[in-house]
Design a protein around this motif. Structure first.
Motif, PDB file in Angstrom:
ATOM      1  N   THR A   1      79.956 -51.333 -15.433  1.00 20.36           N
ATOM      2  CA  THR A   1      79.224 -50.337 -16.225  1.00 20.36           C
ATOM      3  C   THR A   1      77.822 -50.103 -15.700  1.00 20.36           C
ATOM      4  O   THR A   1      77.100 -49.272 -16.251  1.00 20.36           O
ATOM      5  CB  THR A   1      79.151 -50.759 -17.708  1.00 20.36           C
ATOM      6  OG1 THR A   1      78.506 -52.023 -17.807  1.00 20.36           O
ATOM      7  CG2 THR A   1      80.526 -50.825 -18.335  1.00 20.36           C
ATOM      8  N   LYS A   2      77.447 -50.813 -14.642  1.00 15.30           N
ATOM      9  CA  LYS A   2      76.109 -50.651 -14.073  1.00 15.30           C
ATOM     10  C   LYS A   2      75.997 -49.282 -13.411  1.00 15.30           C
ATOM     11  O   LYS A   2      76.866 -48.853 -12.681  1.00 15.30           O
ATOM     12  CB  LYS A   2      75.869 -51.753 -13.051  1.00 15.30           C
ATOM     13  CG  LYS A   2      74.463 -51.797 -12.533  1.00 15.30           C
ATOM     14  CD  LYS A   2      74.289 -53.012 -11.631  1.00 15.30           C
ATOM     15  CE  LYS A   2      72.863 -53.093 -11.158  1.00 15.30           C
ATOM     16  NZ  LYS A   2      72.647 -54.250 -10.300  1.00 15.30           N
ATOM     17  N   LYS A   3      74.876 -48.615 -13.688  1.00 15.09           N
ATOM     18  CA  LYS A   3      74.629 -47.303 -13.103  1.00 15.09           C
ATOM     19  C   LYS A   3      74.119 -47.486 -11.673  1.00 15.09           C
ATOM     20  O   LYS A   3      73.284 -48.348 -11.411  1.00 15.09           O
ATOM     21  CB  LYS A   3      73.589 -46.530 -13.927  1.00 15.09           C
ATOM     22  CG  LYS A   3      74.081 -46.177 -15.299  1.00 15.09           C
ATOM     23  CD  LYS A   3      73.043 -45.414 -16.059  1.00 15.09           C
ATOM     24  CE  LYS A   3      73.547 -45.108 -17.451  1.00 15.09           C
ATOM     25  NZ  LYS A   3      72.569 -44.386 -18.244  1.00 15.09           N
ATOM     26  N   PRO A   4      74.613 -46.662 -10.755  1.00 14.96           N
ATOM     27  CA  PRO A   4      74.161 -46.775  -9.369  1.00 14.96           C
ATOM     28  C   PRO A   4      72.680 -46.399  -9.239  1.00 14.96           C
ATOM     29  O   PRO A   4      72.183 -45.521  -9.943  1.00 14.96           O
ATOM     30  CB  PRO A   4      75.032 -45.786  -8.606  1.00 14.96           C
ATOM     31  CG  PRO A   4      75.748 -44.987  -9.609  1.00 14.96           C
ATOM     32  CD  PRO A   4      75.606 -45.643 -10.945  1.00 14.96           C
ATOM     33  N   VAL A   5      71.989 -47.057  -8.337  1.00 15.72           N
ATOM     34  CA  VAL A   5      70.578 -46.768  -8.076  1.00 15.72           C
ATOM     35  C   VAL A   5      70.503 -45.628  -7.076  1.00 15.72           C
ATOM     36  O   VAL A   5      71.196 -45.621  -6.067  1.00 15.72           O
ATOM     37  CB  VAL A   5      69.871 -48.022  -7.505  1.00 15.72           C
ATOM     38  CG1 VAL A   5      68.425 -47.717  -7.183  1.00 15.72           C
ATOM     39  CG2 VAL A   5      69.998 -49.180  -8.465  1.00 15.72           C
ATOM     40  N   ARG A   6      69.658 -44.649  -7.365  1.00 12.81           N
ATOM     41  CA  ARG A   6      69.510 -43.487  -6.467  1.00 12.81           C
ATOM     42  C   ARG A   6      68.255 -43.594  -5.678  1.00 12.81           C
ATOM     43  O   ARG A   6      67.284 -44.036  -5.980  1.00 12.81           O
ATOM     44  CB  ARG A   6      69.511 -42.206  -7.266  1.00 12.81           C
ATOM     45  CG  ARG A   6      70.847 -41.940  -7.883  1.00 12.81           C
ATOM     46  CD  ARG A   6      70.824 -40.612  -8.583  1.00 12.81           C
ATOM     47  NE  ARG A   6      72.120 -40.395  -9.175  1.00 12.81           N
ATOM     48  CZ  ARG A   6      72.716 -39.237  -9.196  1.00 12.81           C
ATOM     49  NH1 ARG A   6      72.142 -38.196  -8.665  1.00 12.81           N
ATOM     50  NH2 ARG A   6      73.870 -39.095  -9.749  1.00 12.81           N
ATOM     51  N   ARG A  47      75.406 -46.715 -29.947  1.00  6.68           N
ATOM     52  CA  ARG A  47      75.995 -47.117 -28.676  1.00  6.68           C
ATOM     53  C   ARG A  47      77.495 -46.899 -28.700  1.00  6.68           C
ATOM     54  O   ARG A  47      78.140 -47.090 -29.717  1.00  6.68           O
ATOM     55  CB  ARG A  47      75.724 -48.593 -28.405  1.00  6.68           C
ATOM     56  CG  ARG A  47      74.281 -48.915 -28.256  1.00  6.68           C
ATOM     57  CD  ARG A  47      74.119 -50.372 -27.957  1.00  6.68           C
ATOM     58  NE  ARG A  47      72.723 -50.732 -28.059  1.00  6.68           N
ATOM     59  CZ  ARG A  47      72.282 -51.923 -28.337  1.00  6.68           C
ATOM     60  NH1 ARG A  47      73.123 -52.899 -28.542  1.00  6.68           N
ATOM     61  NH2 ARG A  47      71.003 -52.171 -28.406  1.00  6.68           N
TER      62      ARG A  47
END
Length: 57
Positions: free
Chosen positions: A52-57, A14
Motif C-alpha cells: 500500500t506504500k505510495k511510490p516516491v516521485r 479511512r
C-alpha cells in the motif's frame, strides 16, 4: 497494531483494508501462543504496508 476499534471506526474517514479483520481472526484461531500470533500478524501487516506504500516521485 491494528485493533478491532481501528477496523470499525468510520469517523476517521479511512478506507478499511478488505480481509485484514479475517486474516487477524484466522491467526488468532490457529495460533495458541501469543508470540506466534504476534509474529504472524506482524508479517501480514508488514506485507500490507509494502503493497500500500505510495511510490516516491
Amino acid at each position: 497494531m491494528c485493533t478491532y476499534v481501528d477496523l470499525k471506526d468510520s469517523k476517521l474517514g479511512r478506507i478499511k483494508p478488505a480481509g485484514i479483520e479475517r486474516l487477524l481472526a484466522g491467526i488468532t484461531l490457529n495460533s495458541r501462543a501469543n508470540e506466534k500470533r504476534l509474529a504472524r500478524a506482524s508479517t501480514v501487516l508488514d506485507l500490507y504496508a509494502v503493497f500500500t506504500k505510495k511510490p516516491v516521485r
